[in-house]
Write a protein that holds these residues in place. Structure first.
Motif, short mmCIF file in Angstrom:
data_model
loop_
_atom_site.label_atom_id
_atom_site.label_comp_id
_atom_site.label_asym_id
_atom_site.label_seq_id
_atom_site.Cartn_x
_atom_site.Cartn_y
_atom_site.Cartn_z
N ALA A 47 2.25 -13.68 -6.99
CA ALA A 47 1.55 -13.88 -5.76
C ALA A 47 2.06 -13.13 -4.63
O ALA A 47 1.05 -12.55 -3.66
N ARG A 48 3.11 -12.84 -4.59
CA ARG A 48 3.86 -12.12 -3.37
C ARG A 48 3.55 -10.61 -3.76
O ARG A 48 3.52 -9.78 -2.90
N THR A 49 3.66 -10.23 -4.87
CA THR A 49 3.54 -9.08 -5.53
C THR A 49 1.93 -8.72 -5.24
O THR A 49 1.71 -7.60 -4.71
N MET A 50 1.08 -9.47 -5.80
CA MET A 50 -0.21 -9.06 -5.45
C MET A 50 -0.61 -9.05 -3.90
O MET A 50 -1.40 -8.21 -3.42
N ALA A 51 -0.16 -9.63 -2.96
CA ALA A 51 -0.40 -9.58 -1.51
C ALA A 51 0.29 -8.37 -1.10
O ALA A 51 -0.40 -7.65 -0.42
N ALA A 52 1.63 -7.97 -1.50
CA ALA A 52 2.19 -6.70 -1.17
C ALA A 52 1.24 -5.40 -1.48
O ALA A 52 1.14 -4.52 -0.79
N HIS A 106 -2.18 -5.57 -2.36
CA HIS A 106 -3.12 -5.23 -1.50
C HIS A 106 -3.01 -4.91 -0.26
O HIS A 106 -3.87 -4.12 0.16
N ARG A 107 -2.08 -5.38 0.40
CA ARG A 107 -1.68 -4.72 1.82
C ARG A 107 -1.40 -3.23 1.95
O ARG A 107 -1.88 -2.61 2.77
N ALA A 108 -0.72 -2.79 1.00
CA ALA A 108 -0.16 -1.48 0.61
C ALA A 108 -1.43 -0.49 0.37
O ALA A 108 -1.58 0.70 0.92
N ALA A 109 -2.61 -1.08 -0.24
CA ALA A 109 -3.76 -0.33 -0.75
C ALA A 109 -4.61 -0.29 0.28
O ALA A 109 -5.68 0.15 0.11
N GLY A 110 -4.50 -1.09 1.44
CA GLY A 110 -5.34 -1.22 2.54
C GLY A 110 -6.45 -2.34 2.25
O GLY A 110 -7.58 -2.29 3.13
N ILE A 111 -6.40 -3.12 1.28
CA ILE A 111 -7.14 -4.22 1.21
C ILE A 111 -6.77 -5.48 1.87
O ILE A 111 -5.54 -5.96 1.49
N THR A 112 -7.30 -5.82 2.79
CA THR A 112 -6.82 -6.89 3.81
C THR A 112 -7.71 -8.29 3.55
O THR A 112 -7.32 -9.24 4.26
N SER A 113 -8.85 -8.05 2.72
CA SER A 113 -9.81 -9.26 2.63
C SER A 113 -10.28 -9.16 1.15
O SER A 113 -10.20 -8.08 0.58
N ASN A 114 -10.77 -10.11 0.83
CA ASN A 114 -11.53 -10.21 -0.62
C ASN A 114 -10.56 -9.96 -1.80
O ASN A 114 -10.81 -9.04 -2.50
N ILE A 162 4.99 -5.43 2.99
CA ILE A 162 5.69 -6.44 2.59
C ILE A 162 5.22 -7.79 2.66
O ILE A 162 4.00 -7.95 3.14
N ALA A 163 5.58 -8.42 1.66
CA ALA A 163 5.04 -9.83 1.60
C ALA A 163 6.21 -10.96 1.30
O ALA A 163 7.17 -10.45 0.59
N GLY A 164 6.21 -12.08 1.50
CA GLY A 164 7.27 -13.05 1.25
C GLY A 164 8.23 -13.16 2.39
O GLY A 164 8.09 -12.71 3.65
#
Length: 103
Positions: free
Chosen positions: A77-82, A84-92, A8-10
């Motif tokens: 921005a919110r879509t990109m954050a969600a 990346h989180r869903a794919a397990g990418i938490t940095s970079n 989730i994001a936003g």
């Protein structure tokens, strides 16, 4: 990117949106949009969501969006954050090429 888990994001604040993304193995992209301005901007919101997911190379995802009047840049921005989180990418985060996206 491959969606591995729900993310989730936003927020539900004015001028923002909340996006929840989850797996949708082999069923493409499904978007459930709830927006007070859907009649005026629903098509554009879906277009920005789809282009952003395409640019991130997401092929299968269930996407639930509650829009509160977000601008395109916020949707991206919110879509990109969600994603990346869903794919397990938490940095970079990979922000390269963002300016060239045709959304």
């Amino acid at each position: 990117m491959i969606i591995e888990r729900q993310a989730i994001a936003g927020t539900l604040e004015s001028s923002d949106l909340q996006i929840i993304i989850d797996k949708n193995d082999g069923h493409g992209i499904e978007i459930d949009l709830q927006s007070s301005v859907e009649k005026q901007f629903g098509r554009r919101i879906r277009e920005v969501l789809m282009e952003t997911l395409k640019n991130l190379k997401v092929e299968d995802a269930k996407v639930v969006v509650v829009d509160k009047g977000a601008l395109d840049c916020t949707i991206i921005a919110r879509t990109m954050a969600a994603v990346h989180r869903a794919a397990g990418i938490t940095s970079n985060y990979n922000w390269e090429g963002f300016e060239e996206w045709n959304v």
